[in-house]
Motif scaffolding. Sequence first.
Motif, PDB file in Angstrom:
ATOM      1  N   UNK A 249       0.824  -1.210   0.000  1.00 55.72           N
ATOM      2  CA  UNK A 249       0.000   0.000   0.000  1.00 55.72           C
ATOM      3  C   UNK A 249       0.856   1.256   0.000  1.00 55.72           C
ATOM      4  N   UNK A 250       2.110   1.123   0.474  1.00 48.06           N
ATOM      5  CA  UNK A 250       2.995   2.295   0.548  1.00 48.06           C
ATOM      6  C   UNK A 250       3.802   2.514  -0.732  1.00 48.06           C
ATOM      7  N   UNK A 251       3.654   1.633  -1.727  1.00 48.50           N
ATOM      8  CA  UNK A 251       4.361   1.831  -2.991  1.00 48.50           C
ATOM      9  C   UNK A 251       3.897   3.135  -3.633  1.00 48.50           C
ATOM     10  N   UNK A 252       4.849   3.988  -3.970  1.00 49.62           N
ATOM     11  CA  UNK A 252       4.547   5.282  -4.599  1.00 49.62           C
ATOM     12  C   UNK A 252       3.494   6.077  -3.822  1.00 49.62           C
ATOM     13  N   UNK A 253       3.599   6.013  -2.500  1.00 42.71           N
ATOM     14  CA  UNK A 253       2.688   6.791  -1.656  1.00 42.71           C
ATOM     15  C   UNK A 253       2.773   8.254  -2.057  1.00 42.71           C
ATOM     16  N   UNK A 254       1.626   8.906  -2.156  1.00 41.26           N
ATOM     17  CA  UNK A 254       1.563  10.261  -2.694  1.00 41.26           C
ATOM     18  C   UNK A 254       1.794  11.318  -1.613  1.00 41.26           C
ATOM     19  N   UNK A 255       2.410  12.411  -1.999  1.00 44.25           N
ATOM     20  CA  UNK A 255       2.597  13.569  -1.117  1.00 44.25           C
ATOM     21  C   UNK A 255       2.321  14.825  -1.936  1.00 44.25           C
ATOM     22  N   UNK A 256       1.230  15.495  -1.635  1.00 46.45           N
ATOM     23  CA  UNK A 256       0.950  16.788  -2.253  1.00 46.45           C
ATOM     24  C   UNK A 256       1.271  17.875  -1.236  1.00 46.45           C
ATOM     25  N   UNK A 257       2.130  18.794  -1.631  1.00 45.51           N
ATOM     26  CA  UNK A 257       2.598  19.847  -0.730  1.00 45.51           C
ATOM     27  C   UNK A 257       1.777  21.107  -1.001  1.00 45.51           C
ATOM     28  N   UNK A 258       0.993  21.508  -0.020  1.00 45.72           N
ATOM     29  CA  UNK A 258       0.185  22.721  -0.125  1.00 45.72           C
ATOM     30  C   UNK A 258       1.007  23.904   0.368  1.00 45.72           C
ATOM     31  N   UNK A 259       1.260  24.861  -0.514  1.00 40.27           N
ATOM     32  CA  UNK A 259       2.135  25.980  -0.191  1.00 40.27           C
ATOM     33  C   UNK A 259       1.307  27.099   0.439  1.00 40.27           C
ATOM     34  N   UNK A 260       1.083  26.963   1.725  1.00 44.57           N
ATOM     35  CA  UNK A 260       0.255  27.913   2.467  1.00 44.57           C
ATOM     36  C   UNK A 260       0.955  29.255   2.598  1.00 44.57           C
ATOM     37  N   UNK A 261       2.248  29.219   2.844  1.00 41.59           N
ATOM     38  CA  UNK A 261       3.026  30.442   3.054  1.00 41.59           C
ATOM     39  C   UNK A 261       4.399  30.233   2.445  1.00 41.59           C
ATOM     40  N   UNK A 262       4.731  31.014   1.410  1.00 39.16           N
ATOM     41  CA  UNK A 262       6.010  30.856   0.714  1.00 39.16           C
ATOM     42  C   UNK A 262       7.130  31.676   1.345  1.00 39.16           C
TER      43      UNK A 262
ATOM     44  N   UNK B  17      -1.115  29.861  -1.021  1.00 39.17           N
ATOM     45  CA  UNK B  17      -0.669  31.148  -1.553  1.00 39.17           C
ATOM     46  C   UNK B  17      -0.581  31.049  -3.075  1.00 39.17           C
ATOM     47  N   UNK B  18      -1.339  31.880  -3.759  1.00 37.70           N
ATOM     48  CA  UNK B  18      -1.386  31.829  -5.210  1.00 37.70           C
ATOM     49  C   UNK B  18      -1.987  30.544  -5.748  1.00 37.70           C
ATOM     50  N   UNK B  19      -2.728  29.803  -4.903  1.00 36.10           N
ATOM     51  CA  UNK B  19      -3.300  28.498  -5.265  1.00 36.10           C
ATOM     52  C   UNK B  19      -2.228  27.506  -5.712  1.00 36.10           C
ATOM     53  N   UNK B  20      -1.018  27.642  -5.159  1.00 37.65           N
ATOM     54  CA  UNK B  20       0.100  26.808  -5.585  1.00 37.65           C
ATOM     55  C   UNK B  20       0.258  25.583  -4.689  1.00 37.65           C
ATOM     56  N   UNK B  21       0.445  24.456  -5.322  1.00 35.71           N
ATOM     57  CA  UNK B  21       0.746  23.213  -4.624  1.00 35.71           C
ATOM     58  C   UNK B  21       1.587  22.353  -5.559  1.00 35.71           C
ATOM     59  N   UNK B  22       2.250  21.338  -4.986  1.00 40.18           N
ATOM     60  CA  UNK B  22       3.151  20.464  -5.752  1.00 40.18           C
ATOM     61  C   UNK B  22       2.779  19.019  -5.482  1.00 40.18           C
ATOM     62  N   UNK B  23       2.510  18.261  -6.547  1.00 41.96           N
ATOM     63  CA  UNK B  23       2.252  16.828  -6.407  1.00 41.96           C
ATOM     64  C   UNK B  23       3.585  16.078  -6.445  1.00 41.96           C
ATOM     65  N   UNK B  24       3.795  15.225  -5.473  1.00 42.75           N
ATOM     66  CA  UNK B  24       5.003  14.406  -5.427  1.00 42.75           C
ATOM     67  C   UNK B  24       4.636  13.033  -4.914  1.00 42.75           C
ATOM     68  N   UNK B  25       5.636  12.161  -4.765  1.00 43.71           N
ATOM     69  CA  UNK B  25       5.361  10.818  -4.254  1.00 43.71           C
ATOM     70  C   UNK B  25       6.628  10.210  -3.695  1.00 43.71           C
ATOM     71  N   UNK B  26       6.450   9.141  -2.938  1.00 41.90           N
ATOM     72  CA  UNK B  26       7.565   8.395  -2.362  1.00 41.90           C
ATOM     73  C   UNK B  26       8.446   7.866  -3.471  1.00 41.90           C
ATOM     74  N   UNK B  27       9.733   8.085  -3.324  1.00 39.34           N
ATOM     75  CA  UNK B  27      10.703   7.632  -4.323  1.00 39.34           C
ATOM     76  C   UNK B  27      10.958   6.146  -4.141  1.00 39.34           C
TER      77      UNK B  27
END
Length: 343
Positions: free
Chosen positions: A189-202, A330-340
């Motif tokens: 279940x942890x394979x390529x676990x997703x991490x979306x980083x919400x940029x609340x304050x840059x 902030x600026x509706x910016x976020x980054x989609x990432x995942x477990x390497x």
Amino acid sequence: MISFKAPSNIALVKYWGKKGEQLPANPSVSFTLTHCYTETSVAYQQRSSLAIPPTEKFSFTFNFEGEAKPSFHPKINTFFQRILPYLPFLTDYHFTINSHNSFPHSSGIASSASAMAALSLCLMQVAQELGMNFTQDQFWQQASLLARLGSGSACRSTHGSIVVWGQHASIPHSTDQYGIPYPLPVHPIFDQYQDTILLIDKGQKQVSSTLGHNLMHGHPFAQARFAQAHQNTDKLIQCFATGDLETFIQVVESEALTLHAMMQTSIPYFILMRPNTLEVIQHVWQYRKSTSIPLCFTLDAGANVHLLYPKKYKEEVQKYIQDVLAPYCEGKHYIHDCLNTNP
């Protein structure tokens, strides 16, 4: 020219508090990310061939994103001083260091871990070219150790997908000296676990990591916190083995809130979350309750929110982020990432 990429990492069990020279007061466990990384290249030539004043102990130039950054020199100078016992050739060469991030510098993502990890890997390769011999295991362990001396959490960014740093009784070969790839079973279940980083304050962090860690000296709850980290690591070991996401969520969110509780109860005290951080947390809790989708959050020492979720829920969670949570960024910016999974 030597080049290495090193990814950012997000701690699940948090490292907060130091002892000795950049040693952790408690063990930590992290996910290594895929798309958020620093790439660094190093060229070197003998100082004797250059007109460099002998009064300068170390000789280097540092360029970030193609521009000279002398403001970074004190940190690199301190780093070189710390690692000189391991790499004695540092005083004999001039180093030209070029570095860039895959994510915007103003994105609010801490880059010291990936930056110091990438530089350490380059310097280890220089050491090999100059005749220092390492086995493959020794190379990665030494790179992690050097990275730790630049930035504690950097030792979790040199090698591995799930990484442990700090001695823990239940994890073989774990050590305070460097990070190791997590050596125990991990559920699919942890394979390529997703991490979306919400940029609340840059903006720049209100509290430097060094100051934050030092606040644990004499903190009234420090010893209980260090014991809690060991207990939560044991819980996480079971979660990884069995795929128990309910307990995983409890551990990860509790660790995030505990980190901020430590800062809020130190002297001096700090509140690093922002109103939108709290709004996002409330939305995550409501979403998880109403959908039964195992979406959870974690936090670093700042306002930004990392949202963690299994890959099989990627489509619906990312739509929810776009439709509901993006306005809190902030600026509706976020980054989609995942477990390497291929570190």
